[in-house]
Structure formats: C-alpha cells, structure tokens
Write an enzyme that holds these catalytic residues in place. Structure first.
Site, mmCIF file in Angstrom:
data_model
loop_
_atom_site.group_PDB
_atom_site.id
_atom_site.type_symbol
_atom_site.label_atom_id
_atom_site.label_comp_id
_atom_site.label_asym_id
_atom_site.label_seq_id
_atom_site.Cartn_x
_atom_site.Cartn_y
_atom_site.Cartn_z
ATOM 1 N N CYS A 38 0.881 -1.182 0.058
ATOM 2 C CA CYS A 38 -0.003 0.043 0.044
ATOM 3 C C CYS A 38 0.865 1.329 -0.226
ATOM 4 C CB CYS A 38 -0.902 -0.093 1.220
ATOM 5 S SG CYS A 38 -1.887 1.435 1.400
ATOM 6 N N SER A 40 0.855 3.604 1.817
ATOM 7 C CA SER A 40 1.287 4.052 3.450
ATOM 8 C C SER A 40 2.584 3.411 3.775
ATOM 9 C CB SER A 40 0.276 3.818 4.403
ATOM 10 O OG SER A 40 -1.039 4.326 3.812
ATOM 11 N N HIS A 43 5.124 5.438 2.118
ATOM 12 C CA HIS A 43 5.379 6.665 2.682
ATOM 13 C C HIS A 43 6.328 6.491 3.893
ATOM 14 C CE1 HIS A 43 2.935 8.645 -0.200
ATOM 15 N NE2 HIS A 43 1.709 8.609 0.327
ATOM 16 N N HIS A 60 0.394 -3.783 5.942
ATOM 17 C CA HIS A 60 -0.957 -3.722 6.804
ATOM 18 C C HIS A 60 -2.212 -4.053 6.161
ATOM 19 C CE1 HIS A 60 -0.466 -0.055 4.603
ATOM 20 N NE2 HIS A 60 -1.727 0.220 4.943
ATOM 21 N N CYS A 162 -7.198 -2.653 3.437
ATOM 22 C CA CYS A 162 -6.880 -1.393 3.339
ATOM 23 C C CYS A 162 -7.377 -0.555 2.344
ATOM 24 C CB CYS A 162 -5.480 -1.103 3.873
ATOM 25 S SG CYS A 162 -4.912 0.626 3.850
HETATM 26 ZN ZN LIG Z 1 -2.922 0.989 3.395
#
Ligand SMILES: [Zn+2]
Ligand SMILES: [Zn+2]
Length: 360
Positions: A38, A40, A43, A60, A162
């Site tokens: 993902c 995130s 990031h 996640h 997610c």
């Molecule tokens: Zn995510």
C-alpha cells in the site's frame, strides 16, 4: 520467521529472521497468505512520519490462515481464513462509543511490561499499525480480524483490508455519495480506484478520474470512471469544470499532496464536499480561500473509509461475489516477500495498481 524490516528512511527494507511470540489473551497468530503493498507502507519507508520507532516491520493490508489463538478468543479458531484490518477497536472508549471505532483511542495492544509481539535477538521489533504483514506470520488482536469463507481467494481479499476499505468507504460511508451525483477522484492508484468503484456502486452519474498518467486514467475507466483528466496536460480544476460546469458534488483526494488537495477543494460546487483520503506528511499545510466556506463548501477527512469493518467488509465481499466490486483486476503484479522494495519502486513509477506479495 522471515520479515521485511524498516530501519531508516529511504533505505531498502531488509529481509531478516525474527522471533514472533505466542498469542496472549485476545490475540491471534496468523500465517500470512498475501499482503498488498500500500502507499502508506511506501510513505513510511520514505520517512513521511519521522518519529516512527525502528526497527519496524511494515505491511498492513493482508489475509491469511489462523494458526493459533490466545485465551478468550472464540471468534476464530485454527484453520479459519481471515482478512486483517488496521482498525483494531476496543469497543469501550469514547470514539468507539460515538460510532467511530476506526478512531479508537484504546486499541488492544500489548502493555510495555508485556513481552513484545516481534523481536530479534531479544530486542523488540515494532509492528506497523499493530499488524506487520510483510512477514510470514502476523500476531494481531482478534479484533483486527474478519473471518471469511474458505473458497474466496486470499490474495484478492487482502486488498479489502486497507485500500478497498479506505477508498470504497470514503465514497459510501464518509461522504455518502448520492445516486446521480457528480464525482472527481484525484489519484488513480489503489485507493483512488477504490473510490471510483465506490462512486459507481453509489450510483454517481459522472465520475472523473484525475491523474498525471494517461495509462492510469485508462485503467480508471475500466473501474467505472466516465471521464479522465490528464493533469500533466491541463489544469485539473479547469478540466473538471469543463465536464461539470459549476463544479462537482464530491471531490476525493487519494494522494496526500498539498496541491491536489487544494485543487480538489477548488473543483467542488457551492455546498459541495471535498474529502481528503490521502496520507499527508506530518508538516503538510493547506492554503484555501476562506471566503469559499460562506458558500457552504465542505472539506472533510476520511480515515480508513469510516469503517466498522466487521459490518462493512462482509458487504464489500458480497459486492465482489456478485461481480459489482472488482478486486482481482486491482492485483496487477504478484511477488514474494523479497520483492517488496521492487514493489515500492513500481508503485512510485505508476507501473502497478497493486502488487500483492504471496507467501509459500
Ligand atoms: Zn494502506
Ligand atoms: Zn475504542
């Protein structure tokens, strides 16, 4: 067990052998079957949140098979298939009681005097979002799991944990997009495409995907976008207002970028709603014309699709079963744990909608 460990910003994740504890009360040990990569995760690896504790195992968005349960767990048992969700909730804090379990302030995690869930040579290794799915096994709270039917493919279901929950939920739960409405979605990555699908499921008449990549705009049309605005060639606000004079009813920002967030706000009509889904760097600030608020323009945030995941995910899975939610098509590349750094690169370059890492 093997895991991909984050040590420092901009450094590649390292594949290391870690120890994972036995499940304590309320916990579940899960054999990872699949983990999506993902934005995130990328990031964090790029240092968006400078204060995250290291070393940490990222990942996640996952699904797997229960291997063991701790005392008091009766929701799942060994052999059950589960989707994992970062929105672990306690059910008793003010946010949970107010109906926002995704903002829970008392998430069931281990106390400082308990042994760490993950460790290496006796030293604790931190979990990202209390999950850490870039690993062969995950030790999570029972309240981070959703039990699913065994015949459903775990690699597609992982995305529900997610990206799908976040994008679909932003449209269906946070903004409650109305049938017949007009929608713009900034960013045609995994979450943006999920928001496009959410708008389509809600019955939006016009769905405009905005991205810098013509290829991603084409992909967005396969997921329900009726129009594409190539922000590498035209001003996206002008492009949107050419399609919907006066501005759209809803604009979603699924990137986490100051400029596109301001453009999303500028592209809505009077009394319209701009929704920020993206993950912004800690220091990011927005510059908006305050006078616009007298026209009842609204700017709202959305966290993980405002989910109550044990209610929402089964509904989204039913839409998938019926062919109304596209999941398999979102998985455009598969890899192994060792391919995680390459998956980050492919995401940055816009080569993939989602890479899913498979385990054994
Ligand atoms: Zn995510
Ligand atoms: Zn709570």
């Amino acid at each position: 067990m093997k895991a991909a460990v984050y040590h420092a910003p901009h450094a590649p994740l390292r594949i290391e052998e870690l120890d994972i504890d036995e499940p304590l009360a309320g916990e579940v040990l899960v054999r990872t079957a699949a983990s999506g990569v993902c934005g995130s995760d990328a990031h964090i690896a790029e240092g968006f949140l400078p204060d995250v504790p290291v070393p940490m195992v990222l990942g996640h968005e996952a699904a797997g098979v229960v291997e063991a349960v701790g005392p008091g767990v009766d929701y799942v048992r060994r052999g059950d298939h589960v989707v994992i969700c970062p929105s672990v909730w306690c059910g008793a804090c003010e946010m949970c009681l107010r109906g926002h379990p995704y903002l829970c302030t008392q998430r069931p995690v281990r106390a400082p005097d308990q042994p760490p869930r993950l460790s290496r040579g006796g030293e604790p290794v931190h979990q990202f979002t209390n999950i850490s799915s870039f690993a062969e096994q995950m030790l999570v709270a029972e309240r981070a799991t959703l039990k699913v039917d065994r015949e459903l493919p775990l690699d597609s279901l992982a995305l529900i944990g997610c990206g799908i929950l976040t994008g679909l939920g932003a449209a269906l739960r946070t903004a409650r997009v109305e049938a017949g409405s007009t929608v713009a979605v900034f960013g045609a990555g995994g979450v943006g495409l999920a928001a496009v699908q959410g708008a389509l499921i809600a019955g939006a008449a016009t769905i405009i995907s905005v991205d810098l990549s013509p290829r991603k705009l084409e992909t967005a049309q396969q997921f329900g976008a009726t129009h594409g605005v190539d922000a590498s060639r035209v001003d996206p606000v002008e492009g949107i207002r050419e399609i919907v004079p006066g501005g759209v009813d809803y604009a979603f920002e699924a990137i986490g970028n100051k400029t596109t967030a301001e453009q999303a706000f500028a592209s809505i009509r009077d009394a319209g709603t701009a929704v920020l889904i993206g993950f912004f760097p800690a220091e990011a600030r927005l510059d908006l014309p305050a006078a616009d608020f007298i026209s009842e323009k609204k700017l709202i945030g959305s966290r993980m699709g405002s989910n109550r995941f044990r209610l929402d995910m089964p509904a989204y899975i039913e839409l998938y079963r019926q062919g109304r939610l596209k999941l398999d098509e979102m998985v455009t590349r598969r890899g192994k744990l060792e391919d995680v750094n390459e998956a980050f690169r492919a995401m940055r370059e816009g080569e993939v909608t989602r890479t899913v890492l498979g385990f054994g």
